[in-house]
Design an enzyme around this catalytic site. Structure first.
Site, mmCIF file in Angstrom:
data_model
loop_
_atom_site.group_PDB
_atom_site.id
_atom_site.type_symbol
_atom_site.label_atom_id
_atom_site.label_comp_id
_atom_site.label_asym_id
_atom_site.label_seq_id
_atom_site.Cartn_x
_atom_site.Cartn_y
_atom_site.Cartn_z
ATOM 1 N N LYS A 290 0.843 -1.190 0.000
ATOM 2 C CA LYS A 290 0.000 0.000 0.000
ATOM 3 C C LYS A 290 0.881 1.243 0.000
ATOM 4 O O LYS A 290 2.008 1.206 0.490
ATOM 5 C CB LYS A 290 -0.840 0.040 1.290
ATOM 6 C CG LYS A 290 -1.998 -0.921 1.328
ATOM 7 C CD LYS A 290 -2.803 -0.726 2.618
ATOM 8 C CE LYS A 290 -3.940 -1.718 2.717
ATOM 9 N NZ LYS A 290 -4.951 -1.592 1.651
ATOM 10 N N ARG A 364 -10.295 -11.457 1.801
ATOM 11 C CA ARG A 364 -11.109 -12.520 1.209
ATOM 12 C C ARG A 364 -10.379 -13.860 1.267
ATOM 13 O O ARG A 364 -11.012 -14.912 1.326
ATOM 14 C CB ARG A 364 -11.493 -12.127 -0.230
ATOM 15 C CG ARG A 364 -10.325 -11.986 -1.172
ATOM 16 C CD ARG A 364 -10.660 -11.166 -2.411
ATOM 17 N NE ARG A 364 -10.794 -9.744 -2.106
ATOM 18 C CZ ARG A 364 -11.058 -8.805 -3.004
ATOM 19 N NH1 ARG A 364 -11.206 -9.125 -4.281
ATOM 20 N NH2 ARG A 364 -11.169 -7.544 -2.649
HETATM 21 N N1 BES Z 1 -8.098 -3.657 4.306
HETATM 22 C C1 BES Z 1 -8.277 -3.234 2.970
HETATM 23 C C2 BES Z 1 -9.577 -2.467 2.737
HETATM 24 C C3 BES Z 1 -9.676 -1.161 3.477
HETATM 25 C C4 BES Z 1 -9.221 0.010 2.896
HETATM 26 C C5 BES Z 1 -10.263 -1.111 4.722
HETATM 27 C C6 BES Z 1 -9.319 1.207 3.588
HETATM 28 C C7 BES Z 1 -10.392 0.096 5.403
HETATM 29 C C8 BES Z 1 -9.911 1.246 4.836
HETATM 30 C C9 BES Z 1 -8.279 -4.444 2.036
HETATM 31 O O1 BES Z 1 -7.498 -5.512 2.444
HETATM 32 C C10 BES Z 1 -7.733 -3.983 0.731
HETATM 33 O O2 BES Z 1 -6.598 -3.612 0.690
HETATM 34 N N2 BES Z 1 -8.548 -4.051 -0.318
HETATM 35 C C11 BES Z 1 -8.140 -3.648 -1.611
HETATM 36 C C12 BES Z 1 -8.643 -4.677 -2.579
HETATM 37 C C13 BES Z 1 -8.112 -4.484 -3.981
HETATM 38 C C14 BES Z 1 -6.661 -4.815 -4.026
HETATM 39 C C15 BES Z 1 -8.890 -5.396 -4.903
HETATM 40 C C16 BES Z 1 -8.748 -2.288 -1.900
HETATM 41 O O3 BES Z 1 -9.907 -2.064 -1.542
HETATM 42 O O4 BES Z 1 -8.059 -1.446 -2.456
HETATM 43 MN MN MN Z 2 -5.475 -5.305 1.850
#
Ligand code: BES
Ligand code: MN
Ligand code: ZN
Length: 511
Positions: A290, A364
């Site tokens: 990230k 997931r």
């Molecule tokens: N934990 C994150 C989602 C999230 C983002 C929760 C901001 C709370 C605040 C999750 O694991 C994630 O990173 N999801 C990605 C999925 C994508 C790579 C398909 C996302 O939402 O960007």
């Molecule tokens: Mn994530």
């Protein structure tokens, strides 16, 4: 070897609340509700405030030009005849718009505004219906996370205003009500709200102190105290039983994953429920790293697990008559020489293989194993909560969680969420995603090729692991689990959403 025991490094303090038919002999403050109608402010008459006292309060409100709009707090000197120092008038807005959420938010605003007082009496109306939202609002609003502080005995004599403010206990509240007749609704509100605060406590802990082993130990402590049976699988048992998804996400961290299962077994339960919650104790994204800005918030990526654990603790304390098994996969998502790579194929619990094209779509992956495991118990219903996608916030904003799954259960949970003041909205899973989830490399892939409908794609991914004939719902709480600022009955940071939805729903299933 047995896991070590860990305790939460910091907990939010919360107010005590009791019901009383009589106004306490002496209190620091008396809280009254105020309506705003046709530009007139008017305090609500109650058993504790009427006649000339009420007129005096109304005159004072007019003098200081109080408006009575929702959540407005006005402090007035208390009439001499009352044995209290101040009157705290809280705005409730217009009489015809009054509902539970207005009362809950008003009580929460009061609670956050009287942190300097020790004893406060609250009468927002004579109506028995006020007890639940007022008790909930007062407890939830009193919570604030104290942080992890240095030793107070540092030898330095600090001036009064430099002392740690969080040292003072929040106000003790007495609410107008009948301690006998209202005993049951009171206890339901109190235990429910305290469970929300437990979920907040879990989520607020930084990941220095919260990793799969320590978090499993926190959970065990609270669950056993509530009388739940607890099972914790460590990495060796996960390996032996084939939890390939949980192991894959956890393998990049030196702090190995866990799977926690809680069991609530009342004797004559007619329905069997499985709860599942995402427990990523920190989400860096892994090799699909990230960006740095805001990454610190990812201590909250176990909010789903915190909520289902807290709801299970509440179910045990309230003796809710459903057979309940709660499954939470705990892992830390880190990049390292040992981490999973984009393109890897893993085998989930139960045998489905998955091509991992983005290691940041890790929730997931761990949930798939947990849902497959929970399905083996053949529950009537399976409800799962997760801070799963940023797309949830793009679609619904920061305060409304998305609900997906079986039509009826999905719609019911979304409606209940709105009733208890945890905003929720039903989202349909898309036919297109059944195609998009295919890959030549494995049974399914963990991200779709484009970014549209990312919340629903994640829902479709999870649906592959739900056992046949089980009614299920997936709650994406990415936004609502965390608040950037305080408002109403919600403090800054962890919110504890959707604990109250879950407790209300479990109670409905039991009845
Ligand atoms: N934990 C994150 C989602 C999230 C983002 C929760 C901001 C709370 C605040 C999750 O694991 C994630 O990173 N999801 C990605 C999925 C994508 C790579 C398909 C996302 O939402 O960007
Ligand atoms: Mn994530
Ligand atoms: Zn995540």
């Amino acid at each position: 070897m047995a896991d070590k025991k860990f305790e939460l490094p910091a907990r939010g303090k919360i107010s005590t609340v009791e019901l009383n038919k009589k106004l306490p002999k002496k209190s620091d403050g008396l809280v009254v509700g105020v309506f705003h109608d046709d530009n007139v402010v008017e305090a609500i008459e109650t058993a504790w405030l009427g006649g000339s006292l009420l007129r005096e309060v109304n005159d004072a409100l007019a003098t200081v030009k109080a408006k009575g709009t929702a959540n407005e707090i006005t402090r007035l000197p208390a009439p001499k005849k009352l044995d209290a120092d101040v009157i705290i008038a809280v705005g409730l807005g217009s009489r015809d718009k009054l509902d539970d959420e207005v009362l809950r938010r008003a009580a929460g605003s009061v609670s956050r505004a009287v942190k300097d007082l020790d004893s406060v009496a609250v009468a927002l109306s004579d109506d028995r219906e006020q007890v639940t939202p007022v008790v909930e609002g007062l407890i939830l609003g009193s919570y604030s996370y104290p942080g992890i502080r240095g030793s107070k005995d540092d030898g330095v004599d600090k001036p009064e205003d430099k002392k740690n403010k969080s040292d003072k206990d929040p106000a003790a509240f007495t609410v107008l009500g009948d301690p006998k007749k209202d005993a049951e609704i009171f206890r339901f509100a109190q235990v429910g709200a305290e469970s929300v605060c437990l979920a907040r406590d879990f989520v607020n802990v930084p990941s220095s102190h919260k990793f799969p082993e320590s978090y499993a130990s926190f959970i065990r402590g609270f669950a056993e105290d509530a009388g739940l049976k607890v099972e914790v699988l460590d990495e060796k048992q996960l390996e032996k039983e084939g939890f390939g998804g949980i192991l894959a996400v956890g393998q990049g961290s030196v702090r190995p994953p866990r799977l926690v299962r809680l069991h609530h077994r009342p004797r004559k339960a007619k329905k069997k429920v499985a709860l599942v919650g995402k427990g990523i104790t920190f989400d860096t994204g892994g090799i699909s790293l990230k960006p740095g800005a805001g990454m610190g918030d990812m201590i909250m990526d176990m909010g789903g697990s915190a909520a289902v654990v807290a709801a299970t603790v509440a179910a045990a304390k309230l003796d809710i008559n459903v057979e309940l098994t709660t499954t939470v996969p705990l892992a830390e998502n880190m990049p390292s020489g040992n981490a999973i790579r984009p393109g890897d194929v893993i085998t989930h619990y139960g045998g489905i293989t998955s091509e991992i094209l983005n290691t940041d779509a890790e929730g997931r992956i761990v949930l798939a194993d947990a849902i497959a495991r929970a399905s083996e118990d053949k529950p009537d219903y399976l409800v799962e909560a997760a801070t799963l996608t940023g797309h949830q916030m793009l679609a619904l904003g920061k305060q409304t969680y998305g609900v997906m799954g079986s039509d009826e259960l999905r719609d019911r949970i979304a409606e209940l969420g709105r009733t208890v003041g945890e905003k929720a909205w039903a989202m349909a899973l898309l036919e297109e995603h059944a195609e998009a989830i295919k890959t030549p490399a494995a049974d399914i892939r963990n991200i779709s090729e484009d970014r549209w409908g990312g919340m629903q794609f994640a829902g479709t991914y999870l649906s592959q692991f739900v056992g046949a004939g089980i009614e299920w719902a997936h709650l994406d709480i990415a936004g609502p689990a965390w608040a950037a600022s305080a408002s109403g009955y919600t403090a800054k940071r962890a919110t504890g959403v959707p604990v109250r939805t879950l407790v209300a729903w479990l109670n409905e299933v039991a009845s």
